[in-house]
Motif scaffolding. Structure first.
Motif, PDB file in Angstrom:
ATOM      1  N   GLY A 155       2.340 -11.562   3.887  1.00 53.57           N
ATOM      2  CA  GLY A 155       0.887 -11.493   3.765  1.00 53.57           C
ATOM      3  C   GLY A 155       0.327 -10.224   4.380  1.00 53.57           C
ATOM      4  O   GLY A 155      -0.568  -9.584   3.815  1.00 53.57           O
ATOM      5  N   LEU A 156       0.855  -9.825   5.538  1.00 54.92           N
ATOM      6  CA  LEU A 156       0.433  -8.573   6.163  1.00 54.92           C
ATOM      7  C   LEU A 156       0.815  -7.378   5.292  1.00 54.92           C
ATOM      8  O   LEU A 156       0.052  -6.411   5.179  1.00 54.92           O
ATOM      9  N   LEU A 157       1.993  -7.446   4.687  1.00 53.87           N
ATOM     10  CA  LEU A 157       2.424  -6.365   3.809  1.00 53.87           C
ATOM     11  C   LEU A 157       1.537  -6.279   2.576  1.00 53.87           C
ATOM     12  O   LEU A 157       1.126  -5.183   2.165  1.00 53.87           O
ATOM     13  N   ALA A 158       1.213  -7.422   1.973  1.00 51.85           N
ATOM     14  CA  ALA A 158       0.354  -7.424   0.789  1.00 51.85           C
ATOM     15  C   ALA A 158      -1.039  -6.889   1.117  1.00 51.85           C
ATOM     16  O   ALA A 158      -1.641  -6.160   0.323  1.00 51.85           O
ATOM     17  N   SER A 159      -1.552  -7.219   2.298  1.00 47.47           N
ATOM     18  CA  SER A 159      -2.895  -6.773   2.674  1.00 47.47           C
ATOM     19  C   SER A 159      -2.965  -5.265   2.847  1.00 47.47           C
ATOM     20  O   SER A 159      -4.044  -4.667   2.756  1.00 47.47           O
ATOM     21  N   ALA A 160      -1.815  -4.637   3.133  1.00 42.68           N
ATOM     22  CA  ALA A 160      -1.798  -3.183   3.284  1.00 42.68           C
ATOM     23  C   ALA A 160      -2.026  -2.470   1.959  1.00 42.68           C
ATOM     24  O   ALA A 160      -2.461  -1.315   1.935  1.00 42.68           O
ATOM     25  N   PHE A 161      -1.747  -3.144   0.842  1.00 44.83           N
ATOM     26  CA  PHE A 161      -1.886  -2.526  -0.477  1.00 44.83           C
ATOM     27  C   PHE A 161      -3.107  -3.033  -1.239  1.00 44.83           C
ATOM     28  O   PHE A 161      -3.591  -2.353  -2.147  1.00 44.83           O
ATOM     29  N   ALA A 162      -3.583  -4.226  -0.913  1.00 43.43           N
ATOM     30  CA  ALA A 162      -4.700  -4.812  -1.656  1.00 43.43           C
ATOM     31  C   ALA A 162      -6.025  -4.160  -1.271  1.00 43.43           C
ATOM     32  O   ALA A 162      -6.230  -3.765  -0.122  1.00 43.43           O
ATOM     33  N   GLN A 163      -6.924  -4.061  -2.216  1.00 43.17           N
ATOM     34  CA  GLN A 163      -8.255  -3.521  -1.983  1.00 43.17           C
ATOM     35  C   GLN A 163      -9.257  -4.627  -1.662  1.00 43.17           C
ATOM     36  O   GLN A 163     -10.205  -4.409  -0.921  1.00 43.17           O
ATOM     37  N   THR A 164      -9.055  -5.796  -2.263  1.00 43.70           N
ATOM     38  CA  THR A 164      -9.982  -6.911  -2.084  1.00 43.70           C
ATOM     39  C   THR A 164      -9.191  -8.186  -1.834  1.00 43.70           C
ATOM     40  O   THR A 164      -7.969  -8.232  -2.036  1.00 43.70           O
ATOM     41  N   GLU A 165      -9.909  -9.238  -1.415  1.00 40.46           N
ATOM     42  CA  GLU A 165      -9.262 -10.525  -1.218  1.00 40.46           C
ATOM     43  C   GLU A 165      -8.699 -11.065  -2.525  1.00 40.46           C
ATOM     44  O   GLU A 165      -7.641 -11.699  -2.544  1.00 40.46           O
ATOM     45  N   PHE A 166      -9.407 -10.806  -3.628  1.00 40.02           N
ATOM     46  CA  PHE A 166      -8.910 -11.262  -4.925  1.00 40.02           C
ATOM     47  C   PHE A 166      -7.590 -10.570  -5.264  1.00 40.02           C
ATOM     48  O   PHE A 166      -6.671 -11.198  -5.794  1.00 40.02           O
ATOM     49  N   GLN A 167      -7.483  -9.291  -4.947  1.00 47.02           N
ATOM     50  CA  GLN A 167      -6.238  -8.582  -5.193  1.00 47.02           C
ATOM     51  C   GLN A 167      -5.113  -9.133  -4.323  1.00 47.02           C
ATOM     52  O   GLN A 167      -3.960  -9.174  -4.753  1.00 47.02           O
ATOM     53  N   ALA A 168      -5.447  -9.541  -3.106  1.00 54.69           N
ATOM     54  CA  ALA A 168      -4.423 -10.130  -2.239  1.00 54.69           C
ATOM     55  C   ALA A 168      -3.861 -11.401  -2.863  1.00 54.69           C
ATOM     56  O   ALA A 168      -2.647 -11.640  -2.841  1.00 54.69           O
ATOM     57  N   VAL A 169      -4.737 -12.208  -3.451  1.00 59.32           N
ATOM     58  CA  VAL A 169      -4.285 -13.423  -4.129  1.00 59.32           C
ATOM     59  C   VAL A 169      -3.443 -13.062  -5.350  1.00 59.32           C
ATOM     60  O   VAL A 169      -2.469 -13.757  -5.677  1.00 59.32           O
ATOM     61  N   GLN A 170      -3.789 -11.961  -6.005  1.00 63.42           N
ATOM     62  CA  GLN A 170      -3.035 -11.539  -7.182  1.00 63.42           C
ATOM     63  C   GLN A 170      -1.613 -11.102  -6.846  1.00 63.42           C
ATOM     64  O   GLN A 170      -0.765 -11.026  -7.748  1.00 63.42           O
ATOM     65  N   PHE A 171      -1.343 -10.834  -5.588  1.00 63.29           N
ATOM     66  CA  PHE A 171       0.022 -10.488  -5.191  1.00 63.29           C
ATOM     67  C   PHE A 171       0.947 -11.702  -5.235  1.00 63.29           C
ATOM     68  O   PHE A 171       2.168 -11.545  -5.209  1.00 63.29           O
ATOM     69  N   MET A 172       0.373 -12.899  -5.304  1.00 67.85           N
ATOM     70  CA  MET A 172       1.210 -14.096  -5.336  1.00 67.85           C
ATOM     71  C   MET A 172       2.151 -14.123  -6.542  1.00 67.85           C
ATOM     72  O   MET A 172       3.329 -14.467  -6.387  1.00 67.85           O
ATOM     73  N   PRO A 173       1.677 -13.772  -7.766  1.00 69.13           N
ATOM     74  CA  PRO A 173       2.636 -13.749  -8.885  1.00 69.13           C
ATOM     75  C   PRO A 173       3.761 -12.740  -8.686  1.00 69.13           C
ATOM     76  O   PRO A 173       4.838 -12.904  -9.269  1.00 69.13           O
ATOM     77  N   LEU A 174       3.522 -11.719  -7.874  1.00 74.49           N
ATOM     78  CA  LEU A 174       4.538 -10.699  -7.654  1.00 74.49           C
ATOM     79  C   LEU A 174       5.488 -11.057  -6.514  1.00 74.49           C
ATOM     80  O   LEU A 174       6.708 -10.896  -6.629  1.00 74.49           O
TER      81      LEU A 174
END
Length: 244
Positions: A148-167
């Protein structure tokens, strides 16, 4: 990295969580509710919950901590808190490890509650000691925190952070051995599953429920820890002060 600054960051995160009862409820209560729902769903089918319940204990804390950590870290960037912190002696490693420590403590409490509920209320039958089941649940939650910390480093928004789940999350659920034993998968998918940390988390849970010990348990667990540490290192290297 500075130990005092890391502890100060962890204390600040815990203080913020204390004023966010919804996040606390999501972390501490939601996994137990999901485990209970799964147990209720298969209550009329003997052995199904005992067969899959352990893997579910690896899955739900992982997903919940991934979501909470990635979204909370992004809020720090959106609010400008991270940018202000970066003007102080607090470094990126202090920030990341402080978050990992704070959510690690929450993961420990989450594991105690979820394992107690699964065994005491839902009747999950395990051959190994309960403390081992709790240990694997904590490590799985820490893995979710690190990713989750790693995904937050690349996401621009909270919605994008959720979009990392399929990946980052869904492929691990599909190929981790929950739906089909990994050794029965096509060769290519089996090879891919060897590079997914949740595969080893599910293997470790399976070892506990089967009563296996030593390397059958601690080997997969060490692999999960290595993935979590690697994700934390990458997160500290790629952390940005602002979302844009």
């Amino acid at each position: 990295m500075n130990g005092r600054r890391m502890l100060a960051t962890a204390g600040r995160v815990l203080e913020q969580l204390r004023h966010d009862p919804r996040s606390i409820a999501l972390m501490l209560v939601a996994p137990s509710l999901l485990v209970g729902l799964f147990a209720w769903l298969f209550s009329d089918q003997d052995g199904v919950f005992d067969r899959f319940g352990g893997a579910i204990l690896a899955l739900f804390p992982f997903i919940v901590m991934f979501l909470i950590t990635s979204i909370t870290t992004l809020r720090e960037r959106h609010s400008g808190t991270l940018e202000r912190l970066m003007t102080t002696p607090v470094g990126k490693a202090d920030f990341i490890l402080g978050y990992a420590l704070a959510f690690g403590l929450m993961a420990l409490l989450q594991a105690v509650i979820t394992v107690s509920f699964a065994v005491g209320v839902c009747g999950l039958d395990v051959e190994g000691p309960l403390w081992q089941l709790g240990l694997v649940a904590v490590v799985d939650a820490l893995l979710g925190t690190a990713l989750g910390l790693l995904a937050s480093a690349f996401a621009q928004t909270e919605f994008q952070a959720v979009q990392f789940m399929p990946l980052l999350v869904f492929p691990q659920i599909i190929l981790g051995g929950l739906f089909m034993p990994r050794d029965q998968m096509p060769d290519v998918l089996y090879a891919i599953s060897d590079w997914l940390p949740l595969s080893y988390a599910i293997d470790a849970i399976g070892a506990v429920t089967a009563g296996d010990e030593e390397w059958d348990l601690y080997g997969p667990l060490l692999v999960v820890v290595a993935f979590a540490v690697g994700a934390l290192v990458l997160a500290s290297l790629t952390l940005r002060r602002r979302t844009r």
